[in-house]
Design an enzyme around this catalytic site. Structure first.
Site, PDB file in Angstrom:
ATOM      1  N   LYS A 195       1.368  -1.280   0.185  1.00  0.00           N
ATOM      2  CA  LYS A 195       0.014   0.199   0.016  1.00  0.00           C
ATOM      3  C   LYS A 195       0.923   1.043  -0.182  1.00  0.00           C
ATOM      4  O   LYS A 195       1.287   1.475   0.962  1.00  0.00           O
ATOM      5  CB  LYS A 195      -1.099   0.153   1.379  1.00  0.00           C
ATOM      6  CG  LYS A 195      -1.631   0.866   1.411  1.00  0.00           C
ATOM      7  CD  LYS A 195      -2.384   1.904   0.853  1.00  0.00           C
ATOM      8  CE  LYS A 195      -1.999   2.893   1.931  1.00  0.00           C
ATOM      9  NZ  LYS A 195      -1.707   4.313   1.625  1.00  0.00           N
ATOM     10  N   GLY A 248       6.675   4.476   8.284  1.00  0.00           N
ATOM     11  CA  GLY A 248       5.899   6.436   8.596  1.00  0.00           C
ATOM     12  C   GLY A 248       6.078   6.669   9.743  1.00  0.00           C
ATOM     13  O   GLY A 248       7.249   6.933  10.394  1.00  0.00           O
ATOM     14  N   SER A 249       5.176   7.750   9.822  1.00  0.00           N
ATOM     15  CA  SER A 249       5.182   8.242  11.512  1.00  0.00           C
ATOM     16  C   SER A 249       5.079   7.442  12.162  1.00  0.00           C
ATOM     17  O   SER A 249       3.987   6.552  12.563  1.00  0.00           O
ATOM     18  CB  SER A 249       3.834   9.435  10.914  1.00  0.00           C
ATOM     19  OG  SER A 249       2.372   9.422  11.295  1.00  0.00           O
ATOM     20  N   THR A 250       5.724   7.789  13.749  1.00  0.00           N
ATOM     21  CA  THR A 250       5.086   7.104  14.906  1.00  0.00           C
ATOM     22  C   THR A 250       3.895   7.276  15.202  1.00  0.00           C
ATOM     23  O   THR A 250       3.295   5.937  16.177  1.00  0.00           O
ATOM     24  CB  THR A 250       6.269   7.986  15.895  1.00  0.00           C
ATOM     25  OG1 THR A 250       7.915   8.631  15.439  1.00  0.00           O
ATOM     26  CG2 THR A 250       5.935   7.481  17.374  1.00  0.00           C
ATOM     27  N   ARG A 251       3.164   7.898  15.235  1.00  0.00           N
ATOM     28  CA  ARG A 251       2.091   8.425  15.026  1.00  0.00           C
ATOM     29  C   ARG A 251       0.986   7.127  14.307  1.00  0.00           C
ATOM     30  O   ARG A 251       0.581   6.692  14.828  1.00  0.00           O
ATOM     31  CB  ARG A 251       0.925   9.167  14.834  1.00  0.00           C
ATOM     32  CG  ARG A 251      -0.432   9.832  14.739  1.00  0.00           C
ATOM     33  CD  ARG A 251      -1.069  10.885  14.270  1.00  0.00           C
ATOM     34  NE  ARG A 251      -0.591  11.279  12.774  1.00  0.00           N
ATOM     35  CZ  ARG A 251      -1.628  10.203  12.090  1.00  0.00           C
ATOM     36  NH1 ARG A 251      -2.511   9.296  12.387  1.00  0.00           N
ATOM     37  NH2 ARG A 251      -1.127  10.820  10.759  1.00  0.00           N
ATOM     38  N   GLY A 253       2.675   4.475  13.595  1.00  0.00           N
ATOM     39  CA  GLY A 253       3.251   3.178  13.774  1.00  0.00           C
ATOM     40  C   GLY A 253       2.532   2.712  15.404  1.00  0.00           C
ATOM     41  O   GLY A 253       2.239   1.355  15.694  1.00  0.00           O
ATOM     42  N   GLU A 271       9.132   1.353  11.327  1.00  0.00           N
ATOM     43  CA  GLU A 271       9.872   2.572  10.488  1.00  0.00           C
ATOM     44  C   GLU A 271       9.801   3.924  11.343  1.00  0.00           C
ATOM     45  O   GLU A 271       9.063   4.059   9.759  1.00  0.00           O
ATOM     46  CB  GLU A 271      11.087   2.105   9.446  1.00  0.00           C
ATOM     47  CG  GLU A 271      11.220   0.511   9.680  1.00  0.00           C
ATOM     48  CD  GLU A 271      12.187   0.315   9.517  1.00  0.00           C
ATOM     49  OE1 GLU A 271      12.823   0.467  10.782  1.00  0.00           O
ATOM     50  OE2 GLU A 271      12.584  -1.254   9.893  1.00  0.00           O
ATOM     51  N   CYS A 306      13.560  11.205   7.626  1.00  0.00           N
ATOM     52  CA  CYS A 306      13.141  10.472   8.707  1.00  0.00           C
ATOM     53  C   CYS A 306      14.570  10.747   9.394  1.00  0.00           C
ATOM     54  O   CYS A 306      14.740  11.166  10.447  1.00  0.00           O
ATOM     55  CB  CYS A 306      12.855   9.414   8.528  1.00  0.00           C
ATOM     56  SG  CYS A 306      14.248   8.291   7.485  1.00  0.00           S
ATOM     57  N   GLU A 405       9.241  16.798  14.434  1.00  0.00           N
ATOM     58  CA  GLU A 405       9.603  16.197  13.296  1.00  0.00           C
ATOM     59  C   GLU A 405       8.312  16.767  12.181  1.00  0.00           C
ATOM     60  O   GLU A 405       7.310  17.373  12.123  1.00  0.00           O
ATOM     61  CB  GLU A 405       9.424  14.604  13.170  1.00  0.00           C
ATOM     62  CG  GLU A 405       9.510  14.191  11.883  1.00  0.00           C
ATOM     63  CD  GLU A 405       9.174  12.896  11.158  1.00  0.00           C
ATOM     64  OE1 GLU A 405       8.342  12.323  11.926  1.00  0.00           O
ATOM     65  OE2 GLU A 405      10.933  12.058  10.725  1.00  0.00           O
TER      66      GLU A 405
HETATM   67  P1  NAD Z   1       2.068   7.847   7.846  1.00  0.00           P
HETATM   68  O1  NAD Z   1       2.474   7.288   9.206  1.00  0.00           O
HETATM   69  O2  NAD Z   1       1.168   9.462   7.972  1.00  0.00           O
HETATM   70  O3  NAD Z   1       1.841   7.508   6.327  1.00  0.00           O
HETATM   71  C1  NAD Z   1       2.672   6.543   6.234  1.00  0.00           C
HETATM   72  C2  NAD Z   1       1.619   5.195   5.477  1.00  0.00           C
HETATM   73  O4  NAD Z   1       0.698   4.472   6.500  1.00  0.00           O
HETATM   74  C3  NAD Z   1       1.596   5.630   4.233  1.00  0.00           C
HETATM   75  O5  NAD Z   1       0.601   4.904   3.566  1.00  0.00           O
HETATM   76  C4  NAD Z   1      -0.341   5.996   4.842  1.00  0.00           C
HETATM   77  O6  NAD Z   1      -1.314   5.991   3.705  1.00  0.00           O
HETATM   78  C5  NAD Z   1      -0.709   5.126   6.019  1.00  0.00           C
HETATM   79  N1  NAD Z   1      -1.233   5.477   6.935  1.00  0.00           N
HETATM   80  C6  NAD Z   1      -1.954   6.421   7.611  1.00  0.00           C
HETATM   81  N2  NAD Z   1      -2.595   6.567   8.490  1.00  0.00           N
HETATM   82  C7  NAD Z   1      -3.427   4.712   8.507  1.00  0.00           C
HETATM   83  C8  NAD Z   1      -3.637   4.527   9.233  1.00  0.00           C
HETATM   84  N3  NAD Z   1      -4.876   4.369   9.924  1.00  0.00           N
HETATM   85  N4  NAD Z   1      -4.200   3.063   9.388  1.00  0.00           N
HETATM   86  C9  NAD Z   1      -3.342   2.476   7.963  1.00  0.00           C
HETATM   87  N5  NAD Z   1      -1.920   3.119   7.314  1.00  0.00           N
HETATM   88  C10 NAD Z   1      -1.830   4.593   7.264  1.00  0.00           C
HETATM   89  O7  NAD Z   1       3.813   8.933   7.329  1.00  0.00           O
HETATM   90  P2  NAD Z   1       4.579   9.615   5.394  1.00  0.00           P
HETATM   91  O8  NAD Z   1       3.164  11.345   6.127  1.00  0.00           O
HETATM   92  O9  NAD Z   1       3.977   9.193   4.521  1.00  0.00           O
HETATM   93  O10 NAD Z   1       5.739   9.696   6.096  1.00  0.00           O
HETATM   94  C11 NAD Z   1       6.492  10.435   6.377  1.00  0.00           C
HETATM   95  C12 NAD Z   1       7.131   9.450   8.385  1.00  0.00           C
HETATM   96  O11 NAD Z   1       7.590   8.612   7.964  1.00  0.00           O
HETATM   97  C13 NAD Z   1       7.529  10.567   8.873  1.00  0.00           C
HETATM   98  O12 NAD Z   1       7.812   9.856  10.205  1.00  0.00           O
HETATM   99  C14 NAD Z   1       9.435  10.008   8.732  1.00  0.00           C
HETATM  100  O13 NAD Z   1       9.632  10.424   9.391  1.00  0.00           O
HETATM  101  C15 NAD Z   1       9.088   8.331   8.483  1.00  0.00           C
HETATM  102  N6  NAD Z   1       9.723   7.908   7.882  1.00  0.00           N
HETATM  103  C16 NAD Z   1      10.924   6.320   8.484  1.00  0.00           C
HETATM  104  C17 NAD Z   1      12.168   6.191   8.188  1.00  0.00           C
HETATM  105  C18 NAD Z   1      12.333   5.042   8.618  1.00  0.00           C
HETATM  106  O14 NAD Z   1      13.089   4.230   7.973  1.00  0.00           O
HETATM  107  N7  NAD Z   1      12.011   5.025   9.796  1.00  0.00           N
HETATM  108  C19 NAD Z   1      11.637   6.486   6.036  1.00  0.00           C
HETATM  109  C20 NAD Z   1      10.672   6.961   6.434  1.00  0.00           C
HETATM  110  C21 NAD Z   1      10.022   7.286   6.501  1.00  0.00           C
END
Ligand code: NAD
Length: 503
Positions: A195, A248-251, A253, A271, A306, A405
């Site tokens: 996804k 993705g975001s900690t929120r 995650g 991650e 990130c 962040e």
């Molecule tokens: P995000 O958490 O908003 O979204 C990430 C993914 O999760 C997207 O595909 C989104 O559609 C999906 N998602 C959102 N809400 C969801 C839910 N309720 N249930 C299931 N899936 C859901 O993050 P973002 O804004 O796309 O990316 C930025 C974040 O990613 C930053 O916090 C960045 O630090 C982090 N990041 C971390 C790494 C790492 O390796 N640690 C690498 C790249 C980005």
């Protein structure tokens, strides 16, 4: 992720962009298809604000169809039953195809999420191809174990694919993040439902088409675009998904762990975000290089990394010198058209991100930080979403711009008096992804590197990066590790088989 040393460029990117095909339909069971209910959402480019095309709005039903397809492919062993060397050959062809389609993929990535074309070409496409090729190469070189048991038994410890992996990835490095999941998950024989982010769905779909062309059997890799709270949530809650590889975001995650608990206790590898610290001691051998590296490491990818070292901690007695160099370096990162080959700072991903970044700038000023440069929207006449490279001085670690962040081209410079204070400030964060120490004293560099709570610590450099080393964080930056052979741990199960030997 670091800036390329050599750029392969072409002057005609804007013309070529006009010819790029944006196909936002899902790819399930080897077929491009609309979402089950025919729903789409509009995807506009942050480069100029214009529509790129409609994208399938994946629903829980679409996810279910994709998971069933992946499960059937896994169970009939069309992929999982192939010898590792055969899977290797397919994935190597796939990596070759990614490179052969380099310009198209780079243009899609740039138009979709706003990064400079020179970076898409020199960093994103080669890194994605290398991840796929590297895991392909690795998979027929990993052996099982024979346990040291007694003479009447044989105990084998083998690694088996888990089954169906759900991969959920962000928008900041769409191809690279996808390939870090797909490489180890597919090489070890799993099926995957991917996804991509709703903010950058296109290259994941194109990568999956190229996998089919390379010979990956239908159903082994399905890609369903859509929103997080719809397609993403359905995938993470699905009872027939064995593990989630989430970046993705900690929120969000945090939610992944809850989805697992609410469904089938699937493994969750998170991650997540970061607020990495970059420590410049006055005994650093090259203060100027430290200051310029800090700026480049944040402004690369528009600050949407990130691991961007957005907290620059500087020892008081070199603070004025560091700020002067940082201000000078920022001048060489003007926001500009991502389709221009010489651009280093492109567009931020969308209007919501633009407003969020500018909101943090306002908050920083309200809390008493001073702007060394930037702080405003740029190039609004283009219809795109651009932010000036921004540096705050006079920041203390309690301010929102030091704790949260921002995910935009914004740096917070925080002064410190001595080593103990530097370590305390660096570790005073909910995150622990990366850190960097600049010192000419070997013992200090080692001591501080040991004391920093981060998944990766750099010494006298930042952003060295290779598929051979693990990438991931501690604390609320996550628990998994992408890249390196350790990534196979996430997508395989250890199995013990006891055999009775008659003596
Ligand atoms: P995000 O958490 O908003 O979204 C990430 C993914 O999760 C997207 O595909 C989104 O559609 C999906 N998602 C959102 N809400 C969801 C839910 N309720 N249930 C299931 N899936 C859901 O993050 P973002 O804004 O796309 O990316 C930025 C974040 O990613 C930053 O916090 C960045 O630090 C982090 N990041 C971390 C790494 C790492 O390796 N640690 C690498 C790249 C980005």
């Amino acid at each position: 992720m670091h800036e390329p040393h050599a750029q392969t460029t072409s002057p005609n990117w804007a013309d070529r962009a006009a010819a790029v095909r944006f196909d936002g339909r899902s790819l399930i069971e080897g077929q491009r298809q609309a979402s089950a209910h025919g729903e789409t959402f509009a995807k506009c480019s942050p480069v100029h604000g214009r529509l790129l095309g409609p994208v399938a709005r994946g629903s829980a039903h679409d996810i279910d169809v994709a998971v069933r397809s992946a499960r059937a492919a896994f169970e009939d062993k069309r992929w999982s039953g192939q010898p590792p060397a055969a899977r290797k050959a397919v994935m190597q062809r796939w990596a070759d195809l990614i490179l052969a389609n380099r310009e198209e993929l780079a243009l899609i990535e740039t138009l979709d999420m706003g990064k400079p074309i020179s970076h898409s070409l020199s960093v994103d496409v080669p890194a994605a191809a290398r991840a796929i090729a590297w895991y392909a190469e690795a998979v027929d070189k990993i052996y099982g174990e024979v346990a040291p048991t007694g003479p009447n038994d044989l105990a084998l410890i083998t690694r088996e694919p888990m089954g169906v992996i759900g991969a959920i990835v962000p928008w900041n490095y769409p191809m690279i993040m996808a390939s870090w999941k797909l490489g180890p998950a597919l090489a070890s024989g799993n099926s995957v439902v991917l996804k991509p982010s709703e903010k950058s769905p296109y290259t994941a779909l194109r990568l999956a088409e190229l996998a089919l062309e390379a010979g990956l059997p239908e159903g082994v890799l399905n890609v369903v675009p859509g929103f997080g709270h719809e397609a993403g949530e359905a995938l993470a809650l699905h009872p027939d998904v064995d593990a989630i590889g989430f970046t993705g975001s900690t929120r969000v995650g945090r939610r992944m762990l809850a989805y697992s608990a609410q469904s089938n206790l699937k493994r969750v590898y998170n991650e997540l975000g970061g607020k990495s610290a970059f420590l410049v001691f006055s005994d650093a051998n090259d203060i100027e290089r430290a200051a310029r590296t800090a700026v480049g490491s944040v402004f690369f990818n528009q600050g949407e990394s990130c691991n961007a070292p957005t907290r620059v901690l500087v020892q008081q007695d070199v603070l004025a010198e560091v700020l002067a160099v940082m201000g000078d370096e920022a001048k060489s990162w003007p926001a500009a058209d991502p389709l221009n080959s010489s651009t280093r700072l492109g567009a931020v991903v969308d209007e919501a991100q633009l407003n969020s970044v500018l909101g943090y700038v306002d908050q920083g000023l309200a809390e008493g930080a001073q702007l060394l440069c930037g702080g405003h929207r740029a190039l609004s006449e283009t219809g795109g979403h651009y932010v000036q490279p921004t540096i705050f001085s006079g920041v203390h670690n309690g301010m929102a711009i030091a704790r949260e962040e921002i995910f935009g081209p914004v740096i917070s410079v925080i002064p410190f008096a001595d080593e103990a204070e530097a370590i305390a400030i660096a570790n005073d964060s909910p995150y622990g992804l990366q850190a960097s120490v600049w010192s000419g004293q070997l013992d200090r560099a080692h001591r501080v590197a040991r004391a920093l709570r981060a998944g990766t610590v750099h010494v006298n450099q930042y952003d060295e990066d290779d598929i051979t080393v693990p990438f991931g964080g501690v604390k609320q930056s996550g628990n998994g590790r992408d890249k390196s052979l350790h990534a196979f741990d996430k997508y395989t199960e250890l199995k013990t088989t006891w055999l009775r030997i008659q003596s």
